[in-house]
Scaffold this motif. Sequence first.
Motif, PDB file in Angstrom:
ATOM      1  N   VAL A  93      -2.108  -0.204 -45.124  1.00 12.30           N
ATOM      2  CA  VAL A  93      -2.723  -0.973 -44.035  1.00 12.30           C
ATOM      3  C   VAL A  93      -3.293  -2.283 -44.569  1.00 12.30           C
ATOM      4  CG1 VAL A  93      -4.675  -1.035 -42.431  1.00 12.30           C
ATOM      5  CG2 VAL A  93      -3.199   0.986 -42.531  1.00 12.30           C
ATOM      6  N   LYS A  94      -3.987  -2.211 -45.681  1.00 11.78           N
ATOM      7  CA  LYS A  94      -4.575  -3.416 -46.279  1.00 11.78           C
ATOM      8  C   LYS A  94      -3.497  -4.400 -46.690  1.00 11.78           C
ATOM      9  CE  LYS A  94      -7.858  -4.853 -49.870  1.00 11.78           C
ATOM     10  NZ  LYS A  94      -8.732  -4.363 -50.974  1.00 11.78           N
ATOM     11  N   SER A  95      -2.422  -3.894 -47.267  1.00  7.37           N
ATOM     12  CA  SER A  95      -1.348  -4.768 -47.752  1.00  7.37           C
ATOM     13  C   SER A  95      -0.606  -5.456 -46.614  1.00  7.37           C
ATOM     14  CB  SER A  95      -0.358  -3.965 -48.605  1.00  7.37           C
ATOM     15  OG  SER A  95      -0.968  -3.495 -49.781  1.00  7.37           O
ATOM     16  N   VAL A  96      -0.223  -4.691 -45.588  1.00  6.76           N
ATOM     17  CA  VAL A  96       0.531  -5.322 -44.503  1.00  6.76           C
ATOM     18  C   VAL A  96      -0.360  -6.250 -43.678  1.00  6.76           C
ATOM     19  CG1 VAL A  96       2.212  -3.449 -44.405  1.00  6.76           C
ATOM     20  CG2 VAL A  96       0.236  -3.399 -42.873  1.00  6.76           C
ATOM     21  N   SER A  97      -1.644  -5.919 -43.593  1.00  4.57           N
ATOM     22  CA  SER A  97      -2.573  -6.805 -42.887  1.00  4.57           C
ATOM     23  C   SER A  97      -2.695  -8.130 -43.627  1.00  4.57           C
ATOM     24  CB  SER A  97      -3.946  -6.144 -42.755  1.00  4.57           C
ATOM     25  OG  SER A  97      -3.878  -4.991 -41.945  1.00  4.57           O
ATOM     26  N   SER A  98      -2.689  -8.081 -44.946  1.00  6.95           N
ATOM     27  CA  SER A  98      -2.771  -9.318 -45.731  1.00  6.95           C
ATOM     28  C   SER A  98      -1.522 -10.173 -45.574  1.00  6.95           C
ATOM     29  CB  SER A  98      -3.003  -8.994 -47.219  1.00  6.95           C
ATOM     30  OG  SER A  98      -1.855  -8.384 -47.794  1.00  6.95           O
ATOM     31  N   MET A  99      -0.392  -9.531 -45.197  1.00  6.02           N
ATOM     32  CA  MET A  99       0.835 -10.283 -44.909  1.00  6.02           C
ATOM     33  C   MET A  99       0.760 -10.983 -43.554  1.00  6.02           C
ATOM     34  SD  MET A  99       3.789  -7.508 -45.945  1.00  6.02           S
ATOM     35  CE  MET A  99       3.685  -6.520 -47.441  1.00  6.02           C
ATOM     36  N   GLY A 100      -0.194 -10.568 -42.730  1.00  6.43           N
ATOM     37  CA  GLY A 100      -0.333 -11.148 -41.400  1.00  6.43           C
ATOM     38  C   GLY A 100       0.058 -10.217 -40.269  1.00  6.43           C
ATOM     39  N   TRP A 101       0.530  -9.018 -40.595  1.00  7.03           N
ATOM     40  CA  TRP A 101       0.911  -8.066 -39.555  1.00  7.03           C
ATOM     41  C   TRP A 101      -0.312  -7.592 -38.792  1.00  7.03           C
ATOM     42  CZ3 TRP A 101       5.687  -7.164 -37.947  1.00  7.03           C
ATOM     43  CH2 TRP A 101       6.766  -7.399 -38.816  1.00  7.03           C
ATOM     44  N   LYS A 102      -0.150  -7.427 -37.481  1.00  7.31           N
ATOM     45  CA  LYS A 102      -1.147  -6.787 -36.650  1.00  7.31           C
ATOM     46  C   LYS A 102      -0.671  -5.352 -36.400  1.00  7.31           C
ATOM     47  CE  LYS A 102      -2.991 -10.793 -36.594  1.00  7.31           C
ATOM     48  NZ  LYS A 102      -1.980 -11.413 -37.475  1.00  7.31           N
ATOM     49  N   LEU A 103      -1.593  -4.416 -36.363  1.00  7.48           N
ATOM     50  CA  LEU A 103      -1.232  -3.004 -36.262  1.00  7.48           C
ATOM     51  C   LEU A 103      -1.716  -2.395 -34.951  1.00  7.48           C
ATOM     52  CD1 LEU A 103      -1.948  -1.885 -39.919  1.00  7.48           C
ATOM     53  CD2 LEU A 103       0.254  -2.512 -38.895  1.00  7.48           C
ATOM     54  N   ILE A 104      -0.920  -1.477 -34.439  1.00  5.56           N
ATOM     55  CA  ILE A 104      -1.173  -0.831 -33.152  1.00  5.56           C
ATOM     56  C   ILE A 104      -1.286   0.670 -33.394  1.00  5.56           C
ATOM     57  CG2 ILE A 104      -0.246  -0.402 -30.845  1.00  5.56           C
ATOM     58  CD1 ILE A 104       1.509  -3.046 -31.434  1.00  5.56           C
ATOM     59  N   PRO A 105      -2.496   1.221 -33.404  1.00  9.11           N
ATOM     60  CA  PRO A 105      -2.666   2.653 -33.666  1.00  9.11           C
ATOM     61  C   PRO A 105      -2.204   3.504 -32.481  1.00  9.11           C
ATOM     62  CG  PRO A 105      -4.695   1.406 -34.090  1.00  9.11           C
ATOM     63  CD  PRO A 105      -3.777   0.523 -33.299  1.00  9.11           C
ATOM     64  N   LEU A 106      -1.410   4.511 -32.779  1.00  5.80           N
ATOM     65  CA  LEU A 106      -0.836   5.372 -31.753  1.00  5.80           C
ATOM     66  C   LEU A 106      -1.083   6.822 -32.137  1.00  5.80           C
ATOM     67  CD1 LEU A 106       1.017   5.356 -29.185  1.00  5.80           C
ATOM     68  CD2 LEU A 106       2.955   5.442 -30.747  1.00  5.80           C
ATOM     69  N   TYR A 107      -1.548   7.624 -31.177  1.00  4.68           N
ATOM     70  CA  TYR A 107      -1.883   9.023 -31.436  1.00  4.68           C
ATOM     71  C   TYR A 107      -1.105   9.902 -30.463  1.00  4.68           C
ATOM     72  CZ  TYR A 107      -4.823  13.106 -32.476  1.00  4.68           C
ATOM     73  OH  TYR A 107      -5.296  14.342 -32.873  1.00  4.68           O
ATOM     74  N   VAL A 108      -0.339  10.848 -31.011  1.00  2.00           N
ATOM     75  CA  VAL A 108       0.481  11.727 -30.177  1.00  2.00           C
ATOM     76  C   VAL A 108      -0.284  13.027 -29.954  1.00  2.00           C
ATOM     77  CG1 VAL A 108       2.772  12.660 -29.777  1.00  2.00           C
ATOM     78  CG2 VAL A 108       2.489  10.710 -31.303  1.00  2.00           C
ATOM     79  N   GLY A 109      -1.075  13.054 -28.899  1.00  2.00           N
ATOM     80  CA  GLY A 109      -1.940  14.191 -28.635  1.00  2.00           C
ATOM     81  C   GLY A 109      -1.248  15.309 -27.879  1.00  2.00           C
ATOM     82  N   ALA A 110      -2.069  16.163 -27.289  1.00  2.00           N
ATOM     83  CA  ALA A 110      -1.548  17.299 -26.519  1.00  2.00           C
ATOM     84  C   ALA A 110      -0.698  16.806 -25.355  1.00  2.00           C
ATOM     85  CB  ALA A 110      -2.714  18.147 -26.009  1.00  2.00           C
ATOM     86  N   GLN A 111       0.325  17.566 -25.036  1.00  2.00           N
ATOM     87  CA  GLN A 111       1.256  17.190 -23.982  1.00  2.00           C
ATOM     88  C   GLN A 111       1.075  18.081 -22.752  1.00  2.00           C
ATOM     89  OE1 GLN A 111       3.473  14.341 -24.208  1.00  2.00           O
ATOM     90  NE2 GLN A 111       1.923  14.039 -25.813  1.00  2.00           N
ATOM     91  N   PRO A 112       1.609  17.662 -21.601  1.00  2.00           N
ATOM     92  CA  PRO A 112       1.345  18.347 -20.331  1.00  2.00           C
ATOM     93  C   PRO A 112       1.864  19.782 -20.272  1.00  2.00           C
ATOM     94  CG  PRO A 112       2.191  16.135 -19.953  1.00  2.00           C
ATOM     95  CD  PRO A 112       2.371  16.416 -21.407  1.00  2.00           C
ATOM     96  N   PRO A 113       1.187  20.622 -19.514  1.00  3.74           N
ATOM     97  CA  PRO A 113       1.640  22.007 -19.382  1.00  3.74           C
ATOM     98  C   PRO A 113       2.973  22.145 -18.667  1.00  3.74           C
ATOM     99  CG  PRO A 113      -0.174  21.556 -17.870  1.00  3.74           C
ATOM    100  CD  PRO A 113      -0.076  20.377 -18.786  1.00  3.74           C
ATOM    101  N   CYS A 114       3.321  21.156 -17.841  1.00  6.08           N
ATOM    102  CA  CYS A 114       4.572  21.234 -17.082  1.00  6.08           C
ATOM    103  C   CYS A 114       5.712  20.497 -17.771  1.00  6.08           C
ATOM    104  CB  CYS A 114       4.371  20.677 -15.675  1.00  6.08           C
ATOM    105  SG  CYS A 114       3.789  18.951 -15.633  1.00  6.08           S
ATOM    106  N   GLN A 115       5.485  19.973 -18.951  1.00  2.00           N
ATOM    107  CA  GLN A 115       6.549  19.286 -19.675  1.00  2.00           C
ATOM    108  C   GLN A 115       7.572  20.304 -20.164  1.00  2.00           C
ATOM    109  OE1 GLN A 115       6.149  17.147 -23.653  1.00  2.00           O
ATOM    110  NE2 GLN A 115       5.592  15.532 -22.225  1.00  2.00           N
TER     111      GLN A 115
END
Length: 275
Positions: A93-115
């Motif tokens: 994270v520190k290295s790519v941020s120093s390159m200028g990249w912006k990061l988008i945190p994504l969390y794959v949580g619990a999914q629906p009971p009807c899925q």
Amino acid sequence: MAEHRQSKKRRYITWAAAGAVVVAGAGIAAQTSMAATSWPAQKTFTGRAFDTCSAPSLSAMKAWNTGYYGAAAVYVGGKNRGCAQPNLTASWVKSVSSMGWKLIPLYVGAQPPCQKSANPERLTAATAASLGTSDAKDAVAKSAALGLKAGSPVYLDMEPYDITDKACNNAVLTYVRAFDKELRAKTYRAGFYGFTSSSAKAIATATNKTDLPGNLWYALWDGKDTTTTDWPFGKTQFTDHSRAHQYKVNSKETRGGHTITVDRDTWDAPVAITG
């Protein structure tokens, strides 16, 4: 996120069944139940972003730093996260941020009971609130461990489901509200990734907006690099740098000798604070 937690085949079966950096406070007003604390200024990115299942190597991120993409989504956690993340560390994270990249945190949580697809973690009406809270605590802990600081967004990934199933939809909204409320209590901004035909629609059309996310990343695979002309919901919703659009998936691209299969996104919404 064509491959983040399911194979391509499973992802499509599930679906069928169911630029510039601006430092501002945008998006906070759209979010209810914000903690009464001092919030870091929002870090907003406007431009092209990509998401891919596993965080690329540092050499690939360097090669891809051509200016076409300015941000990359990273899967910080969740029991339904489908890919290993050998590269995703605080050092990365520190290295790519120093390159200028912006990061988008994504969390794959619990999914629906009807899925329809199988999931390691599935919410129910009885567990939705407690799971939402515990998953948010986990998302914050994992984000912080990577150096994604307070004030950063966490985008909760909710895959397609039948939103006409009222009991299922109510359980999902309960989970999302609990997740978002806990995020904000920990001073992280609430975002949501979903499909315009189902999960994103459930958020955008909910009558009660209490504790729902203030930033919406909508999946609409129409090939249009925009967050405005194909926005399918109310024109006054998720304005002021609070929208992102996943417009193309499974795009195999080579830059600087490094080939990665990515999903393409148009971004005008919060990104992580890493500095």
